[in-house]
Design a protein around this motif. Structure first.
Motif, PDB file in Angstrom:
ATOM      1  N   ALA A 147       0.827  -1.209   0.000  1.00  0.00           N
ATOM      2  CA  ALA A 147       0.000   0.000   0.000  1.00  0.00           C
ATOM      3  C   ALA A 147       0.859   1.255   0.000  1.00  0.00           C
ATOM      4  CB  ALA A 147      -0.930  -0.007   1.208  1.00  0.00           C
ATOM      5  N   CYS A 148       1.880   1.281   0.846  1.00  0.00           N
ATOM      6  CA  CYS A 148       2.768   2.454   0.904  1.00  0.00           C
ATOM      7  C   CYS A 148       3.544   2.615  -0.396  1.00  0.00           C
ATOM      8  CB  CYS A 148       3.729   2.324   2.085  1.00  0.00           C
ATOM      9  SG  CYS A 148       2.928   2.405   3.709  1.00  0.00           S
ATOM     10  N   SER A 149       4.023   1.518  -0.919  1.00  0.00           N
ATOM     11  CA  SER A 149       4.804   1.575  -2.157  1.00  0.00           C
ATOM     12  C   SER A 149       3.975   2.113  -3.313  1.00  0.00           C
ATOM     13  CB  SER A 149       5.329   0.170  -2.499  1.00  0.00           C
ATOM     14  OG  SER A 149       6.019   0.187  -3.736  1.00  0.00           O
ATOM     15  N   MET A 150       2.726   1.631  -3.443  1.00  0.00           N
ATOM     16  CA  MET A 150       1.857   2.098  -4.524  1.00  0.00           C
ATOM     17  C   MET A 150       1.559   3.584  -4.360  1.00  0.00           C
ATOM     18  SD  MET A 150      -0.818  -0.972  -5.417  1.00  0.00           S
ATOM     19  CE  MET A 150      -0.894  -1.881  -3.889  1.00  0.00           C
ATOM     20  N   ALA A 151       1.287   4.019  -3.138  1.00  0.00           N
ATOM     21  CA  ALA A 151       0.967   5.427  -2.913  1.00  0.00           C
ATOM     22  C   ALA A 151       2.131   6.326  -3.328  1.00  0.00           C
ATOM     23  CB  ALA A 151       0.632   5.648  -1.440  1.00  0.00           C
ATOM     24  N   LEU A 152       3.330   5.961  -2.921  1.00  0.00           N
ATOM     25  CA  LEU A 152       4.500   6.780  -3.253  1.00  0.00           C
ATOM     26  C   LEU A 152       4.765   6.776  -4.752  1.00  0.00           C
ATOM     27  CD1 LEU A 152       6.627   8.527  -1.885  1.00  0.00           C
ATOM     28  CD2 LEU A 152       8.131   6.535  -1.814  1.00  0.00           C
ATOM     29  N   ASN A 153       4.624   5.615  -5.390  1.00  0.00           N
ATOM     30  CA  ASN A 153       4.837   5.533  -6.834  1.00  0.00           C
ATOM     31  C   ASN A 153       3.843   6.393  -7.603  1.00  0.00           C
ATOM     32  OD1 ASN A 153       7.021   3.811  -6.760  1.00  0.00           O
ATOM     33  ND2 ASN A 153       5.770   1.948  -6.848  1.00  0.00           N
ATOM     34  N   LEU A 154       2.597   6.413  -7.144  1.00  0.00           N
ATOM     35  CA  LEU A 154       1.594   7.222  -7.838  1.00  0.00           C
ATOM     36  C   LEU A 154       1.903   8.711  -7.680  1.00  0.00           C
ATOM     37  CD1 LEU A 154      -1.091   7.555  -9.362  1.00  0.00           C
ATOM     38  CD2 LEU A 154      -2.242   7.501  -7.147  1.00  0.00           C
ATOM     39  N   LEU A 155       2.156   9.139  -6.436  1.00  0.00           N
ATOM     40  CA  LEU A 155       2.351  10.564  -6.184  1.00  0.00           C
ATOM     41  C   LEU A 155       3.616  11.102  -6.841  1.00  0.00           C
ATOM     42  CD1 LEU A 155       1.314  10.814  -2.418  1.00  0.00           C
ATOM     43  CD2 LEU A 155      -0.002  11.560  -4.402  1.00  0.00           C
ATOM     44  N   VAL A 156       4.717  10.350  -6.746  1.00  0.00           N
ATOM     45  CA  VAL A 156       5.996  10.825  -7.256  1.00  0.00           C
ATOM     46  C   VAL A 156       6.214  10.387  -8.705  1.00  0.00           C
ATOM     47  CG1 VAL A 156       8.491  10.768  -6.933  1.00  0.00           C
ATOM     48  CG2 VAL A 156       6.981  10.874  -4.947  1.00  0.00           C
ATOM     49  N   GLY A 157       5.930   9.096  -8.978  1.00  0.00           N
ATOM     50  CA  GLY A 157       6.219   8.568 -10.310  1.00  0.00           C
ATOM     51  C   GLY A 157       5.218   8.960 -11.371  1.00  0.00           C
ATOM     52  N   VAL A 158       3.926   9.051 -11.004  1.00  0.00           N
ATOM     53  CA  VAL A 158       2.888   9.365 -11.994  1.00  0.00           C
ATOM     54  C   VAL A 158       2.523  10.845 -11.959  1.00  0.00           C
ATOM     55  CG1 VAL A 158       0.510   8.904 -12.731  1.00  0.00           C
ATOM     56  CG2 VAL A 158       1.952   7.030 -11.882  1.00  0.00           C
ATOM     57  N   TYR A 159       2.188  11.341 -10.784  1.00  0.00           N
ATOM     58  CA  TYR A 159       1.794  12.752 -10.686  1.00  0.00           C
ATOM     59  C   TYR A 159       2.988  13.702 -10.682  1.00  0.00           C
ATOM     60  CZ  TYR A 159      -2.991  11.265  -9.508  1.00  0.00           C
ATOM     61  OH  TYR A 159      -4.250  10.731  -9.529  1.00  0.00           O
TER      62      TYR A 159
END
Length: 979
Positions: A147-159
């Motif tokens: 859950a933490c990994s996905m959240a960070l990837n979305l915020l930093v990697g995608v957005y």
């Protein structure tokens, strides 16, 4: 080191914060909106990330209107529709049971309840009544690391958010509840590359989530964003400053709360995340204001274009000098909420959610008319830009555009009328009290109840009081708003019921589900025969909701058996009652409930005792079941008739089926008149009149197939299992389908078995949500028989009134009896309304008779006593309108004796005391003395007497006072004569 750091964060000086804020805001400027991250792109990127890259199943948003049994507040969080999973209360074959990873964008409304943001909306940049919650869930699948990994990837990697602007909180522990810090979460963020200074611990209030006093709960981790950057903003996290905002919350459900301070691990761990679309759009579009984004700017442009007022300037507080920008925000936000609510089937009304919607619309309209001072018709013109923003993710918003605009226009018409009436009330109040500075106490209640012309809601009272320069004490306003909402409830006897703890216990002991298919075995209605079922006690539950091996006479118990024919409360139909017997005892079943496949027979041991594992016999109460069957089938026929008569926009909002009556709530924007009621009742009767040619069929079918059936009716907000029962009412001769609904209730086999039908009441004729009450079977027969009797009494009354020698006593007795029936008895609505109208029109004639009769007796009495010595008090009942006639009569008789004539109004609310001006008693002295004694006041000065109005409650007190006055006069007169 942990605890002092946590304390440091919570004890930061607010004065210092204000200084920090003033410094940082001077170097803050709103950036140009990032064209890449329009709201639709933000939403789609979120769903694509979870659904396409991480195998989450997309689940469409549920309605903002809660389903039956889900509470009285709007859907206010993304997790609401998944509560049954968290509670372990999913129905058999429900789609919820198959969910492992899901994601969606949920429509949410927060107006009332624990999360009530209404008063803050428009006053700042971040609060809304309606918002979207982007969410992802894991139900017993992945947990913290993923859950933490996905959240960070979305915020930093995608957005593409810079990591140095993000701050991550975790649960810092709570020694009082023996909860250790969530160091696992802290370590995960470290391993993912988050700087140590950006990982912050907080306590229960900020970083521990629970569903209530009991149930699933667990620590959470929040992600905060610093709008300014290039600094250490850790000290500003969770301080409420709008430059450092929470954008995402990830809850780790790993405990079950069994009571105060008692937590046990859950067998399966869940993840519940939520990120507000409005806030993340503000971040990605380079602004700290949610309103300075493409979710709101098109609505602001429409307001500017339609009204010609100044453009939106994104100012708050004292900077918004004339309240222009605040009005922009309130109007846009409230219209968005109203558009979503109406598209989900909610209409403004008097009760619960309907009333909250009406209140929100009134607030928006107040800004339109009292702040912006624009012409009527603005809100409907804002619907199109709202559809442009929300129509794709929520198609229902587009589908109901015309209806929404129509409802907004009707709401404005009502607002203008209520506001105009309210102003008249206050103008009248100020004319009577020109020096008035505040409104409180009894005056508030009189305004509310219409003493000054028109009843007023607390909302309008508060608004108009301010406009007239009047203050209202906050506690008085709160008392007025809450009046009538809290009704004292006597303590109820505690019976066993399903709780999370009991369900956990049943699961841990592997208690098998109950086979209740026999509930659909039809009865021979002629004899009310239902089969007796033999079964075995699986477990016993005591009144403390604990499993028990044995129960004794007098105990309140719950019984779960292997199989049963008892129907458990569901779908608006009440549970069966009856008896359970064994060789050693008997239980009277007072209710039947179900959860997770278990059927709980709730009742009291009336004889002997029972033990777990015993064989027993189950018998339902046939009259109770047959009454429910008749009323449930009649509910379907009523629903069909409503659609035929009022149109396809009729939407069921709830129903309640009991043996004695059925109640059906529905929304419909058109008014329902007496002709409509006649047509609805006649249509149901036409189906009953065809007898056994109208059959009722039940079929178990896959949900997907059922939803494709022509004319199928179902509750839009309900969660159905993957196989459902379809109940069809049809004419086998013509094959015409009269009604087809998803329903798990019990029904008759043909319409003849309903026997009789009538509508007894309809409330909310002109409001958005209406409620109709109907009777069937012997209850309908009884109501109709009572109606025939009452109509005959009315005919007798008419006959008596038309006779040459009217018997006044008989007329009064018939009037009293008829009004008593109309006030208390249950009658068919058509008959009751007709008789009420007739009795109202007769009221004048009967009062004239009463007055004529009373005048005749009074005139004889006064003529007889006119020249007699002594003093009297004479009491007669009249209507208020006879006072002028009394004046003429007293003048004609030249009444000069010390007489006090009391005219008691027939409504008994006031007594009118007539004091002759030519009495030997000094009238002014007498009037003054009587007013002082009974708190009366002079209300009328006639030629021959003065009228004192006395409250009905003080009438007896007045008689005592008048007697004393008269006695004193006689004593004084006698003494003067002797001297």
């Amino acid at each position: 080191m942990l605890l002092p750091y946590t304390m440091f964060h919570h004890s930061i000086c607010q004065t210092c914060l204000k200084k920090i804020t003033s410094i940082t805001l001077r170097r803050y400027s709103v950036k140009t909106n990032n064209t890449k991250w329009k709201s639709k792109n933000v939403r789609q990127a979120f769903l694509d990330f979870f659904c396409q890259k991480h195998d989450h199943q997309f689940v469409k948003s549920s309605s903002v209107i809660p389903g039956k049994g889900e509470g009285t507040y709007f859907t206010n969080a993304g997790m609401n529709q998944f509560k049954p999973i968290f509670l372990g209360a999913t129905q058999d074959h429900s789609e919820l049971q198959a969910y492992k990873r899901v994601a969606n964008s949920q429509k949410c409304v927060r107006v009332g309840g624990k999360h009530n943001d209404l008063d803050d909306v428009g006053r700042d940049y971040t609060h809304h009544t309606f918002f979207e919650m982007l969410g992802s869930w894991s139900f017993g699948d992945y947990f913290k690391q993923e859950a933490c990994s996905m959240a960070l990837n979305l915020l930093v990697g995608v957005y593409g958010l810079p990591l140095e602007r993000l701050y991550f909180t975790y649960f810092g522990g709570d020694p009082s509840q023996e909860l250790k810090p969530d160091l696992e979460c802290r370590e995960i963020w470290r391993e993912l590359g988050v700087p140590e200074a950006h990982i912050l611990p907080y306590g229960m209030e900020d970083n521990f989530w629970d569903m209530g006093d009991t149930g699933p709960c667990g620590p959470c981790t929040e992600i905060h964003y610093d709008h300014l950057g290039s600094r250490d903003a850790g000290i500003l996290v969770n301080t409420g400053l709008q430059e450092v905002v929470e954008i995402w919350n990830i809850v780790f459900m790993q405990y079950n709360r069994l009571g105060a301070g008692h937590l046990v691990p859950l067998p399966s761990h869940h993840v519940d995340t939520g990120m507000g679309l409005e806030r993340i759009c503000a971040v990605l579009q380079g602004t700290r204001s949610n309103y300075n984004t493409d979710l709101f700017l098109p609505i602001f442009d429409a307001i500017h274009k339609e009204t010609g007022i100044g453009e939106y300037g994104d100012k708050v507080g004292s900077a918004d000098t004339h309240g222009l920008d605040t009005a922009y925000r309130i109007i846009a936000d409230h219209t968005r909420m109203a558009t979503v609510c109406v598209s989900d089937g909610l209409l403004p009304g008097r009760l619960d959610l309907q009333n909250r919607l009406r209140m929100v619309l009134d607030r928006a309209l107040h800004q339109c008319h009292q702040v912006l001072r624009v012409e009527p018709g603005l809100l409907p013109k804002l619907v199109q830009p709202i559809i442009d923003s929300l129509g794709d993710p929520f198609p229902e918003v587009s589908q109901h555009a015309s209806k929404t605009q129509e409802i907004l226009m009707e709401a404005e018409d009502r607002y203008l009328l209520m506001y105009s009436d309210g102003r008249k009330n206050f103008e009248k109040l100020m004319r009577k009290n020109p020096e008035l500075k505040s409104v409180n106490g009894e005056t508030l209640w009189r305004l509310r109840d219409g003493w000054f012309g028109h009843p007023m809601s607390p909302y309008y009272i508060e608004i108009l009081a301010s406009q007239f320069g009047l203050s209202i004490a906050r506690n008085d306003m709160e008392d007025l708003s809450s009046a009538g909402q809290q009704v004292p409830i006597e303590a109820e006897v505690q019976y066993p019921c399903f709780t999370a703890e009991l369900l956990n216990e049943l699961s841990s002991r592997e208690v098998p589900p109950t086979d209740d298919d026999l509930k659909y075995v039809p009865a021979i209605l002629k004899f009310n025969e239902f089969p007796t079922v033999t079964s075995t006690i699986s477990c016993l539950v005591d009144d403390g909701n604990k499993l028990s091996e044995r129960v004794n006479v007098g105990d309140r118990v719950g019984v779960i058996v292997g199989k049963t024919q008892f129907y458990a409360e569901k779908g608006g139909q009440v549970g069966d009652v009856g008896f359970i017997t064994s060789e050693t005892g008997e239980i009277e079943v007072k209710d039947t409930q179900c959860s997770q496949g278990h059927i709980l027979h709730v009742g009291i041991v009336t004889r002997g005792h029972m033990e777990k594992g015993q064989e027993l016999k189950l018998d339902i109460d046939p009259d109770h079941r047959v009454g429910c069957m008749r009323n449930h089938t009649a509910t379907h026929l009523l629903n069909a008739a409503l659609h035929h008569v009022l149109g396809s926009e009729v939407k069921q909002r709830g129903s309640h089926v009991s043996p004695g009556k059925l109640t059906f709530d529905f929304s419909c924007s058109v008014d329902v008149n007496i002709d409509d009621i006649y047509r609805i009742e006649s249509m149901v009767w036409s189906w009953l009149g065809k007898g056994d040619r109208i059959v009722v069929e039940r079929e178990l079918t896959p949900l997907k197939h059922a939803l494709q059936l022509e004319g199928i009716v179902y509750l839009e907000n309900a969660v159905y299992p993957d196989h459902v029962y379809v109940v069809t009412v049809r004419d086998p001769g013509t094959q015409q389908v009269i009604s087809r609904e998803l329903c798990g209730g019990t029904h008759v086999t043909n319409s003849e078995e309903i026997e009789d039908f009538c509508i007894t009441s309809l409330t909310g004729h002109t409001s958005a949500v209406k409620s109709v009450v109907c009777l069937t079977g012997r209850h309908a027969v009884k109501a109709k028989h009572k109606a025939v009797q009452t109509e005959q009494m009315y005919k007798d009354l008419i006959t008596e009134l038309k006779s040459n020698e009217v018997n006044l006593d008989k007329c009064l007795q018939l009037q009293k009896e008829i009004n008593a029936v109309l006030g208390r008895a249950v009658l068919p609505k058509l008959v009751k309304d007709d008789l009420k109208q007739k009795m109202d029109s007769l009221g004048t004639d009967i009062n004239t008779l009463i007055n004529k009769h009373a005048f005749m007796i009074l005139e004889k009495e006064l003529t007889r006593r006119m020249d007699e010595p002594g003093s009297d008090i004479i009491v007669h009942s009249f209507t208020v309108k006879v006072l002028p006639k009394l004046n003429k009569m007293m003048k004609k008789l030249s009444v000069r004796r010390p007489l006090i004539l009391v005219v008691q109004a027939t409504n008994n609310t006031n007594a009118y005391v007539c004091v002759p001006k030519h009495s030997p008693i000094t009238s002014d002295t007498l009037v003054q003395e009587l007013c002082k004694m009974v708190q009366g006041q002079v209300t009328q000065q006639e030629e021959n007497y003065t009228v004192i109005t006395v409250k009905g409650d003080n009438f007896d007190m007045f008689l005592e006072a008048a007697n004393r006055v008269q006695a004193n006069y006689i004593t004084e007169k006698t003494s003067a004569t002797k001297n």
